[in-house]
Design a protein around this motif. Structure first.
Motif, PDB file in Angstrom:
ATOM      1  N   PRO A   1       0.829  -1.214   0.000  1.00 53.83           N
ATOM      2  CA  PRO A   1       0.000   0.000   0.000  1.00 53.83           C
ATOM      3  C   PRO A   1       0.859   1.259   0.000  1.00 53.83           C
ATOM      4  O   PRO A   1       1.927   1.302   0.599  1.00 53.83           O
ATOM      5  N   GLY A   2       0.368   2.265  -0.682  1.00 56.01           N
ATOM      6  CA  GLY A   2       1.111   3.517  -0.769  1.00 56.01           C
ATOM      7  C   GLY A   2       1.745   3.723  -2.121  1.00 56.01           C
ATOM      8  O   GLY A   2       2.229   4.807  -2.432  1.00 56.01           O
ATOM      9  N   GLY A   3       1.755   2.683  -2.934  1.00 57.11           N
ATOM     10  CA  GLY A   3       2.277   2.817  -4.287  1.00 57.11           C
ATOM     11  C   GLY A   3       3.787   2.897  -4.334  1.00 57.11           C
ATOM     12  O   GLY A   3       4.489   2.503  -3.414  1.00 57.11           O
ATOM     13  N   GLY A   4       4.280   3.437  -5.430  1.00 60.40           N
ATOM     14  CA  GLY A   4       5.718   3.495  -5.656  1.00 60.40           C
ATOM     15  C   GLY A   4       6.060   2.838  -6.975  1.00 60.40           C
ATOM     16  O   GLY A   4       5.196   2.280  -7.660  1.00 60.40           O
ATOM     17  N   THR A   5       7.326   2.886  -7.332  1.00 57.46           N
ATOM     18  CA  THR A   5       7.777   2.319  -8.600  1.00 57.46           C
ATOM     19  C   THR A   5       8.323   0.916  -8.390  1.00 57.46           C
ATOM     20  O   THR A   5       9.177   0.697  -7.535  1.00 57.46           O
ATOM     21  N   ARG A   6       7.814  -0.014  -9.170  1.00 55.41           N
ATOM     22  CA  ARG A   6       8.355  -1.369  -9.217  1.00 55.41           C
ATOM     23  C   ARG A   6       8.581  -1.725 -10.680  1.00 55.41           C
ATOM     24  O   ARG A   6       8.071  -1.059 -11.579  1.00 55.41           O
ATOM     25  N   TYR A   7       9.355  -2.775 -10.915  1.00 60.05           N
ATOM     26  CA  TYR A   7       9.763  -3.102 -12.277  1.00 60.05           C
ATOM     27  C   TYR A   7       9.305  -4.513 -12.646  1.00 60.05           C
ATOM     28  O   TYR A   7       9.413  -5.447 -11.844  1.00 60.05           O
ATOM     29  N   PHE A   8       8.817  -4.625 -13.888  1.00 57.80           N
ATOM     30  CA  PHE A   8       8.273  -5.898 -14.357  1.00 57.80           C
ATOM     31  C   PHE A   8       8.711  -6.156 -15.797  1.00 57.80           C
ATOM     32  O   PHE A   8       8.949  -5.220 -16.567  1.00 57.80           O
ATOM     33  N   SER A   9       8.795  -7.433 -16.123  1.00 60.01           N
ATOM     34  CA  SER A   9       8.969  -7.841 -17.514  1.00 60.01           C
ATOM     35  C   SER A   9       7.646  -8.436 -17.987  1.00 60.01           C
ATOM     36  O   SER A   9       7.035  -9.251 -17.282  1.00 60.01           O
ATOM     37  N   PHE A  10       7.199  -7.988 -19.169  1.00 54.37           N
ATOM     38  CA  PHE A  10       5.902  -8.380 -19.705  1.00 54.37           C
ATOM     39  C   PHE A  10       6.074  -9.079 -21.048  1.00 54.37           C
ATOM     40  O   PHE A  10       6.951  -8.716 -21.835  1.00 54.37           O
ATOM     41  N   SER A  11       5.205 -10.032 -21.292  1.00 56.82           N
ATOM     42  CA  SER A  11       5.095 -10.641 -22.616  1.00 56.82           C
ATOM     43  C   SER A  11       3.616 -10.662 -22.989  1.00 56.82           C
ATOM     44  O   SER A  11       2.790 -11.208 -22.248  1.00 56.82           O
ATOM     45  N   PHE A  12       3.274 -10.021 -24.121  1.00 55.49           N
ATOM     46  CA  PHE A  12       1.888  -9.955 -24.574  1.00 55.49           C
ATOM     47  C   PHE A  12       1.769 -10.640 -25.934  1.00 55.49           C
ATOM     48  O   PHE A  12       2.576 -10.389 -26.839  1.00 55.49           O
ATOM     49  N   SER A  13       0.766 -11.481 -26.082  1.00 51.66           N
ATOM     50  CA  SER A  13       0.531 -12.158 -27.359  1.00 51.66           C
ATOM     51  C   SER A  13      -0.972 -12.305 -27.576  1.00 51.66           C
ATOM     52  O   SER A  13      -1.754 -12.351 -26.619  1.00 51.66           O
ATOM     53  N   ARG A  14      -1.371 -12.361 -28.840  1.00 52.64           N
ATOM     54  CA  ARG A  14      -2.796 -12.511 -29.133  1.00 52.64           C
ATOM     55  C   ARG A  14      -3.227 -13.935 -28.809  1.00 52.64           C
ATOM     56  O   ARG A  14      -2.477 -14.893 -29.026  1.00 52.64           O
ATOM     57  N   ALA A  15      -4.424 -14.065 -28.280  1.00 52.85           N
ATOM     58  CA  ALA A  15      -4.918 -15.374 -27.857  1.00 52.85           C
ATOM     59  C   ALA A  15      -6.382 -15.520 -28.238  1.00 52.85           C
ATOM     60  O   ALA A  15      -7.097 -14.531 -28.434  1.00 52.85           O
ATOM     61  N   THR A  16      -6.809 -16.769 -28.332  1.00 56.08           N
ATOM     62  CA  THR A  16      -8.210 -17.085 -28.631  1.00 56.08           C
ATOM     63  C   THR A  16      -8.776 -17.903 -27.482  1.00 56.08           C
ATOM     64  O   THR A  16      -8.192 -18.914 -27.080  1.00 56.08           O
ATOM     65  N   THR A  17      -9.886 -17.458 -26.925  1.00 56.82           N
ATOM     66  CA  THR A  17     -10.497 -18.165 -25.802  1.00 56.82           C
ATOM     67  C   THR A  17     -11.199 -19.422 -26.299  1.00 56.82           C
ATOM     68  O   THR A  17     -11.363 -19.645 -27.501  1.00 56.82           O
ATOM     69  N   SER A  18     -11.640 -20.246 -25.346  1.00 51.84           N
ATOM     70  CA  SER A  18     -12.273 -21.519 -25.700  1.00 51.84           C
ATOM     71  C   SER A  18     -13.569 -21.332 -26.482  1.00 51.84           C
ATOM     72  O   SER A  18     -13.989 -22.223 -27.222  1.00 51.84           O
ATOM     73  N   ASP A  19     -14.210 -20.171 -26.338  1.00 53.05           N
ATOM     74  CA  ASP A  19     -15.446 -19.936 -27.092  1.00 53.05           C
ATOM     75  C   ASP A  19     -15.197 -19.131 -28.362  1.00 53.05           C
ATOM     76  O   ASP A  19     -16.139 -18.611 -28.977  1.00 53.05           O
ATOM     77  N   GLY A  20     -13.917 -19.011 -28.754  1.00 51.36           N
ATOM     78  CA  GLY A  20     -13.589 -18.404 -30.034  1.00 51.36           C
ATOM     79  C   GLY A  20     -13.376 -16.908 -30.028  1.00 51.36           C
ATOM     80  O   GLY A  20     -13.118 -16.319 -31.078  1.00 51.36           O
ATOM     81  N   ARG A  21     -13.435 -16.274 -28.881  1.00 51.88           N
ATOM     82  CA  ARG A  21     -13.234 -14.825 -28.840  1.00 51.88           C
ATOM     83  C   ARG A  21     -11.746 -14.483 -28.837  1.00 51.88           C
ATOM     84  O   ARG A  21     -10.937 -15.197 -28.246  1.00 51.88           O
ATOM     85  N   GLN A  22     -11.413 -13.371 -29.516  1.00 48.92           N
ATOM     86  CA  GLN A  22     -10.028 -12.927 -29.604  1.00 48.92           C
ATOM     87  C   GLN A  22      -9.689 -12.017 -28.425  1.00 48.92           C
ATOM     88  O   GLN A  22     -10.531 -11.259 -27.936  1.00 48.92           O
ATOM     89  N   GLY A  23      -8.444 -12.112 -27.999  1.00 47.90           N
ATOM     90  CA  GLY A  23      -7.999 -11.262 -26.902  1.00 47.90           C
ATOM     91  C   GLY A  23      -6.486 -11.206 -26.848  1.00 47.90           C
ATOM     92  O   GLY A  23      -5.797 -11.600 -27.800  1.00 47.90           O
TER      93      GLY A  23
END
Length: 208
Positions: free
Chosen positions: A84-106
Motif C-alpha cells: 500500500p502507498g504505491g511506488g515504482t516497481r519493475y516488471f517484464s511483460f510478454s503480450f501475445s494474441r490469444a483465442t479463448t475456448s469460445d472463439g473470442r479474440q484477446g
C-alpha cells in the motif's frame, strides 16, 4: 484455452477480450500484486491509478497485428495490493494474441516482477560512477596539487606512482614503490618513521 490452468502459475497472468481489452481473467499471483481488478471492465477503467498509461497502447498493437511484444524491466507506478502507498516497481511483460475456448479474440499477458534485479543493477551503476569520479578527483589532486599524495596496500607498501613524492624526493617509481619511500628519509629518522607508519596501519588512524 482453459484459463484455470494458469491459476497455480508462479507468475502473473492476465487475459483481455475484444478490441476494448476487457478483463476476462487474472490469476492469483496477478491479483496479489496488482489487486483484484474488476472483470468485465476495460483495462483503462480497471487501472485508473496506472501512471504509465502509454503501456496500454501495446495491447492495441498486439490485438491488431497479432505480433507478440515483450517489455523488459519496465517501471510501473500504481497502488500495488501487496505494498500500500504505491511506488515504482519493475516488471517484464510478454503480450501475445490469444483465442479463448469460445472463439473470442484477446490478448494474453504474462508478467514477472524484476524489481530487485533492476534496482540492484542501478545501485551497481551508481557505485561505479561514484568510484570513477573519486578516482578522477584523486588523479587531479596528485597531478596538480602541491601536496604529496600516495596510495598504499593493506600492509603499507606504496602501490601507485606519486608525482608529488617523486618530484620532492627525486626518487623514480621503481625506487619509490613498496617500502622504497623509506630510502628517501634521513637514516636517523628512518626507523621512527617506519614504526609510526606501522602503528598508523594497525590503528587505521592518521599519525603525525
Amino acid at each position: 484455452m482453459r484459463l484455470e490452468m494458469f491459476d497455480p502459475a508462479p507468475i502473473g497472468v492476465i487475459l483481455t477480450e475484444g478490441p476494448e481489452h476487457r478483463l476476462a481473467y487474472t490469476n492469483e499471483v496477478y491479483r496479489k500484486t496488482f489487486g483484484d481488478r474488476p472483470l468485465g471492465r476495460t483495462v483503462r477503467e480497471a487501472f485508473p491509478d496506472l501512471v504509465q498509461a502509454g503501456y496500454l497502447d501495446i495491447l492495441d498493437r498486439v490485438y491488431t497485428t497479432g505480433r507478440a511484444e515483450v517489455l523488459t524491466g519496465a517501471p510501473i507506478d500504481l497502488d500495488f495490493a501487496d505494498s500500500p502507498g504505491g511506488g515504482t516497481r519493475y516488471f517484464s511483460f510478454s503480450f501475445s494474441r490469444a483465442t479463448t475456448s469460445d472463439g473470442r479474440q484477446g490478448v494474453l499477458g504474462v508478467i514477472v516482477e524484476v524489481t530487485e534485479q533492476v534496482t540492484g543493477a542501478q545501485r551497481i551503476r551508481v557505485l561505479s560512477e561514484e568510484r570513477r569520479r573519486a578516482l578522477l578527483r584523486y588523479r587531479s589532486l596528485v597531478s596538480a596539487g602541491s601536496q604529496v599524495v600516495w596510495v598504499t596496500g593493506p600492509k603499507g607498501g606504496v602501490t601507485e606512482p606519486s608525482p608529488g613524492w617523486q618530484r620532492v624526493t627525486g626518487q623514480s617509481w621503481e625506487e619509490f614503490r613498496g617500502d622504497g619511500y623509506l630510502d628517501a628519509i634521513h637514516p636517523d629518522d628512518r626507523a621512527g618513521a617506519a614504526e609510526a607508519w606501522q602503528r598508523a596501519l594497525a590503528e587505521q588512524a592518521p599519525r603525525t
